[in-house]
Structure formats: structure tokens, C-alpha cells
Design an enzyme around this catalytic site. Structure first.
Site, PDB file in Angstrom:
ATOM      1  N   TRP A  74      29.428  39.988  30.466  1.00 49.29           N
ATOM      2  CA  TRP A  74      29.341  41.321  31.061  1.00 49.29           C
ATOM      3  C   TRP A  74      29.746  42.299  29.967  1.00 49.29           C
ATOM      4  CZ3 TRP A  74      28.002  43.491  35.772  1.00 49.29           C
ATOM      5  CH2 TRP A  74      28.418  44.804  35.989  1.00 49.29           C
ATOM      6  N   GLY A 101      37.774  39.016  28.801  1.00 55.18           N
ATOM      7  CA  GLY A 101      38.888  39.935  28.627  1.00 55.18           C
ATOM      8  C   GLY A 101      38.576  40.998  27.596  1.00 55.18           C
ATOM      9  N   LYS A 599      31.336  40.153  40.553  1.00 57.27           N
ATOM     10  CA  LYS A 599      32.097  39.641  41.689  1.00 57.27           C
ATOM     11  C   LYS A 599      33.594  39.801  41.475  1.00 57.27           C
ATOM     12  CE  LYS A 599      32.631  37.409  45.585  1.00 57.27           C
ATOM     13  NZ  LYS A 599      32.287  38.090  46.841  1.00 57.27           N
TER      14      LYS A 599
END
Length: 604
Positions: A74, A101, A599
Site C-alpha cells: 500500500w 510500516g 482493511k
């Protein structure tokens, strides 16, 4: 957000890695890749786009090797390109790394490494990690020491998995991002989330912040960053692997909406005795909250709406309570002391903002409880106590069954808190628990009789969609609007009913359907507010029991069974979930993986 999978064992790792990435698609991503160690080095294949595109790119020349890592990315640092996809390697391609992260000091590390001759090929913060490991290898450290030294130099949040070309070992570490180890005979897995490998094993160990795991074909060694052994005990996941599949349903979201009767039955099982009006919550015996003066709920997104539901109930029971957005908690939290109870509501137990608020409250001396779906999650480990919602795996990005289960658990928790703090709950406990016991059947009734699909067709193409409610209907209105905008990409807003005339009525037209939630709390006022929109041409859709006055005057009606007002909103919520689903399906949206959303939001 991003997904990690790693595997060590006999045979070829590629199929397991690809399966793991497909199982992690629900987390949201924009690129994917794998790295497999063969007999001579590390082979990497990565692509922007879907896992299916990655699979096609390696069909002709499958990667061979018994050990490998994979990742769904992402985008945070750098756009979604092939170069920015994980895994990343150093310039020698002897070290491969996947990472979730944010490395906050990557600019400084990148500059230092560049000065010593390292060349970078991406815009990501992650790429500094393999270069940093290789730098320490070049300085003479062994593989394990080089990994530990590199991780020790990272600032920020991370779940890291790395492999080095000259050995069949995976190195992993976590701080602030989830990482779990799976074990099955002589095969071992690393992942950011259990569904990645659930079909291979149900035996897991959750890493804690500061843990390092060294995984090879003989087993897993758990240590701290300095190399000191730490004890981490395996747990058995109760989820059935089939629960993570779509079964007969076209989308996970529809499947999970229809799983709500089962999820609610699991949530209340063994926790209520309606005939005695008694709640039995393990770890929350009567008197647990005797010293509590006020309650703060912290959460984000759908969980925030569940928290708001719980807060309204507590205030109605006479206990001071507030629901606060976790991402605003560090700025606007009210004072906290040892008589404050802070309840963190988080489906995954890994939501970064919620964990930050939980830690801040704990540091200030508050009692803490987390309401979550995941055994062994960070929130479950860090809170003083945990209340599990038992909803089972939820794959669709838009939360459905977890909202219902969270809200029901907050009904029970609220009853316990009110009883301890005030000596009464403000409700008829026998009637409430009796209705609660029948909730699975009532939801089944809604699912069997809903006309949401027809209404979605009727109002397709509207300019905007408004959702209103009062009291416990207000968080349901907010949640209904959130579901609608999440998966249809259409403009939708939720309002407290009385707020319509304080601005939103300016937007009301015949092209703006208004969905009004009636829960039995001051319904006359909500009906009056809906009528104000109706007189301005807006069609009004009432969500209420069949004999309710609103059903007679509204333009359309979504029917719910007549239940205790504390629970009516949860049945209305099921109707609004179905409305959003069918509206999105008509628009051919990516319902399970809506654009720009993930999500589990594990970075702030």
C-alpha cells in the site's frame, strides 16, 4: 494495510507465497511481489497492480526455491510502480526484504548509505533496510548480527522479514506493526495476518514489539533485539479455513452480512442468562468497575460508530461517557486518571491510531479494556483486559459483522459497567437480554425479507444520499452513510436527525433520498425531521417495524422486527449494509476491495 508472507520448508515455496498474497488481498494494496531463494541466489519478481498480474508474469518461468518472502504494498513513500513494489534488495541482490510500516529516519539512513557507495532504485523508505543489512555484512558482521544491527538503527514502525542469499533462513522483527509466525510440522510461515497461511496451519505465535524471530527448517528461535531468548507460546486459531473463502456468495461482503446471525450467536454464547437477567463476562465479574468515574471509548471508522453506540447507552444509564476518535485523542482527549476507564474498540487489534490512544491512556494511569476480534493482537496484549467479539475472520474491507458484534459486546459491557458504577443499568435487564438472545433470529428475518435490492435500483443515480437518526439511531446513520460511500463511491452523509435544519437541508432536493432510522427513541422528533426533508421534495425511506407510523407516511420502507430500543438500531444497520451492497453491485464497484482503502490501518 500492506501484507507480508514468508515460508520455509521442503519443496517449492512459490505456490504457498502466491496463495498467501491472494489471502491478504483484502488488506488493500497497489502492487505485489515475491522473492525466492534458489540454489545460487535470490530471484525477485514484482509488479504494480494485482496479484493476478504477478502470477501471469511468472507463469512461463516459475521461481524455484524452498524459502521465500512475498508482499502486497500500500503506497506511502513513492507511487505504485514496479520499482517501488516489494521485495526490495540491496545493490548486490544478496539481501531481500519486505516491510510494513514507516521508517521515519530513512532519509538520513539513505543519505549515509549513498555516501558510502550504495545506489538506490526506488522511492521507498523500505529500500534502506536491505542496503543497511548489506552494509553491516560488508563490515564483517555475520548474517544474524547484520540483521539485528540494521533493525536497531530503524526509527518508526515496522514488521520486517528478510532473507540472505547464502543461507536458508528467514529473519523477522516487529515494532508497531503486526507479525505472526505459523508452524506446521517441518513447515514455517511468517505473515502480517493469520489468514495468509490459515489453510496450512492453525498454530501460531504472535510476535510482540521488540521481538526478533529466526526461522529455518528446524524451527523458530524467538529473541529480543539484543539476542536474549524470549518465551512465546503457540496458540491455536479457532477459525475454520473455509470461513476465509467466499463460498456461494459473489462477494465477501455479502457473505459476511449473511454471517451476522452466526457471529452474534458466537458473541453472546455463554455470556448471558436472560431468565435471570444476568450477564456473565469472563474477567469482568461484578465489582470490576466499582472505582470508575467516567468512560472514554477510543476508535476509528466503523469501530468508532460502534464506540459511539456504546457511549450513548452508558450515558443513558447515567454513567459519564464519551466516544473519541483515536486519531484525535492526543490533541483533544479529556483528562484521564486512575478512575477513568478507556475502552479501545478495534476489529483487528492493530489499528495504529487506536493503539496510540490506548498507550497514552495507559501511561496516564487509566484502566484499559480492548474490544477486538483478534486473539493475540497488539491491543489484546497491551490492554489490561480484553473482550473478544468472536466474529470470525472478516475479509471484506467494509466492516459488517464485526460492527454488529462490537455493538452487542458494548451493550453487555455497558450493562456491567452501569451495574458496578450506579447499582442499576437503567434498563429492564430480563427484557433486554431476552431480546438479545433472539437477535440472531431477528437478523435472519431481516436477511430473508429485505427489499434493499429493489430500493437500491429505485434510487440509483441520485445526487446524494442522507442518513439520519436520533439517540442510538445516530451512530447507525453514520455507519450507514460510511458503508454507502465506502463501496459505492457515491456521496453519502450521516446526521443526527435534529441537525438537518441546521445546514444540511440546504442540500436536500428531490434527488436526495433520506434514509431515516427509527429505534423507538423520540421517534416523533425523527419523523418530524424527516418530514421537513420530505416537504422539500426529498424521498424519505423509513427503517422501522411494519406497524410504525413512519412506515405509513414515508415514500418507501425497509422493515425491521420490533425489538428493545437498545437493539433496534442494529437491525436497521443490517438493512443499510444490504442497501449499500446492492447499490455498489449495480454500479459494478470493487465491493470487497474499494479504491484507496485498506482493511487494517496499521500506520498513523
Amino acid at each position: 494495510m500492506c501484507g507480508i508472507i514468508g515460508r520455509v520448508g521442503e519443496g517449492n515455496a512459490l505456490e504457498t507465497l502466491i496463495t498467501g498474497l491472494e489471502n491478504l488481498e483484502y488488506r488493500g494494496y497497489d502492487s505485489a511481489g515475491v522473492a525466492v531463494k534458489n540454489g545460487t541466489g535470490i530471484n525477485v519478481e514484482k509488479r504494480s497492480g494485482k496479484v493476478s498480474e504477478l502470477k501471469r508474469s511468472i507463469t512461463d518461468e516459475p521461481l524455484q526455491g524452498a524459502i521465500g518472502i512475498g508482499h502486497t504494498r500500500w503506497s506511502t513513500h513513492g507511487p505504485p510502480t514496479d520499482e517501488n513494489a516489494h521485495p526490495h534488495t540491496d545493490h548486490t541482490e544478496d539481501v531481500a526484504v519486505v516491510h510494513n510500516g514507516i521508517i521515519e529516519n530513512y532519509t538520513e539512513l539513505k543519505s549515509e548509505l549513498a555516501e558510502s557507495g550504495h545506489e538506490f532504485s526506488s522511492d521507498t523508505d523500505t529500500e534502506v533496510i536491505p542496503h543497511l543489512i548489506q552494509h553491516h555484512l560488508d563490515c564483517g558482521l555475520d548474517n544474524e548480527s547484520a540483521f539485528r544491527r540494521a533493525v536497531d538503527e530503524l526509527e518508526g514502525s515496522y514488521a520486517v522479514a528478510a532473507m540472505i542469499a547464502d543461507e536458508r533462513v528467514l529473519y523477522a522483527a516487529r515494532r508497531g506493526s503486526p507479525l505472526v509466525v505459523g508452524m506446521e510440522d517441518d513447515e514455517y510461515f511468517l505473515a502480517s495476518d493469520v489468514p495468509a497461511f490459515l489453510e496450512y496451519t492453525d498454530t501460531v505465535v504472535y510476535l510482540e514489539d521488540g521481538d526478533v524471530a529466526i526461522v529455518d527448517e528446524t524451527g523458530v528461535e524467538f529473541t529480543d533485539l539484543e539476542g536474549n531468548p524470549v518465551e512465546r507460546h503457540p496458540e491455536t486459531i479457532e477459525w475454520d479455513p473455509e470461513q476465509a473463502g467466499k463460498g456461494e456468495y459473489e462477494h465477501f461482503m455479502l457473505k459476511e452480512i449473511h454471517e451476522q446471525p452466526t457471529a452474534l450467536a458466537q458473541a453472546i454464547e455463554g455470556r448471558i442468562e436472560p431468565e435471570l437477567g444476568r450477564i456473565d463476562l469472563t474477567d469482568f465479574e461484578p465489582g470490576t468497575f466499582d472505582d470508575v468515574d467516567c468512560v472514554q471509548f477510543v476508535a476509528c471508522g466503523t469501530s468508532y460508530h460502534a464506540a459511539l453506540y456504546g457511549s450513548v447507552l452508558l450515558n443513558q444509564a447515567g454513567v459519564r461517557s464519551r466516544a473519541l476518535l483515536a486519531n484525535e485523542y492526543s490533541i483533544s482527549a479529556p483528562p484521564v486518571d486512575e478512575n477513568t476507564l478507556v475502552v479501545a474498540v478495534t476489529q483487528s487489534g492493530e489499528t495504529a491510531d487506536t493503539l496510540s490512544a490506548l498507550r497514552e491512556a495507559s501511561d496516564a494511569g487509566a484502566q484499559t479494556v480492548t474490544v477486538t476480534n483478534v486473539v493475540g493482537s497488539t491491543a489484546a496484549r497491551e490492554a489490561d483486559e480484553t473482550l473478544l467479539i468472536r466474529a470470525g475472520p472478516e475479509i471484506g474491507v467494509a466492516a459488517t459483522k464485526t460492527f454488529s458484534s462490537q455493538a452487542v459486546m458494548l451493550v453487555l459491557l455497558g450493562q456491567r459497567i452501569a451495574q458496578d458504577v450506579r447499582g442499576e443499568t437503567g434498563a429492564d435487564p430480563e427484557a433486554l437480554l431476552s431480546d438479545l438472545e433472539t437477535m440472531p433470529d431477528r437478523v435472519e428475518e431481516v436477511l430473508a425479507t429485505t427489499t434493499a435490492e429493489e430500493l437500491a435500483a429505485t434510487y440509483e443515480g441520485s445526487r446524494a444520499y442522507f442518513f439520519i437518526g436520533r439517540g442510538l439511531g445516530f451512530p447507525v446513520a453514520l455507519e450507514g452513510a460510511l458503508k454507502f460511500k465506502e463501496i459505492t463511491y457515491e456521496h453519502a452523509e450521516g446526521f443526527a436527525s435534529g441537525e438537518l435544519k441546521h445546514g444540511p437541508l440546504a442540500l436536500v432536493t428531490p434527488d436526495t433520498p433520506v434514509f431515516a432510522v427509527f429505534t423507538g427513541e423520540e421517534d416523533e422528533k425523527t419523523l418530524k425531521n424527516a418530514a421537513e426533508a420530505q416537504t422539500r421534495g426529498a424521498p424519505v425511506i423509513a427503517i422501522c417495524p411494519p406497524d410504525h407510523q413512519a412506515a405509513l407516511v414515508a415514500d418507501a420502507h425497509l422493515e425491521i422486527p420490533d425489538v428493545d430500543s437498545d437493539l433496534a438500531g442494529l437491525l436497521a444497520n443490517v438493512q443499510l449494509q444490504l442497501l449499500a451492497y446492492y447499490a455498489a453491485d449495480r454500479l459494478d464497484r470493487a465491493i470487497d476491495k474499494p479504491r484507496n482503502l485498506a482493511k487494517s490501518v496499521t500506520v498513523e
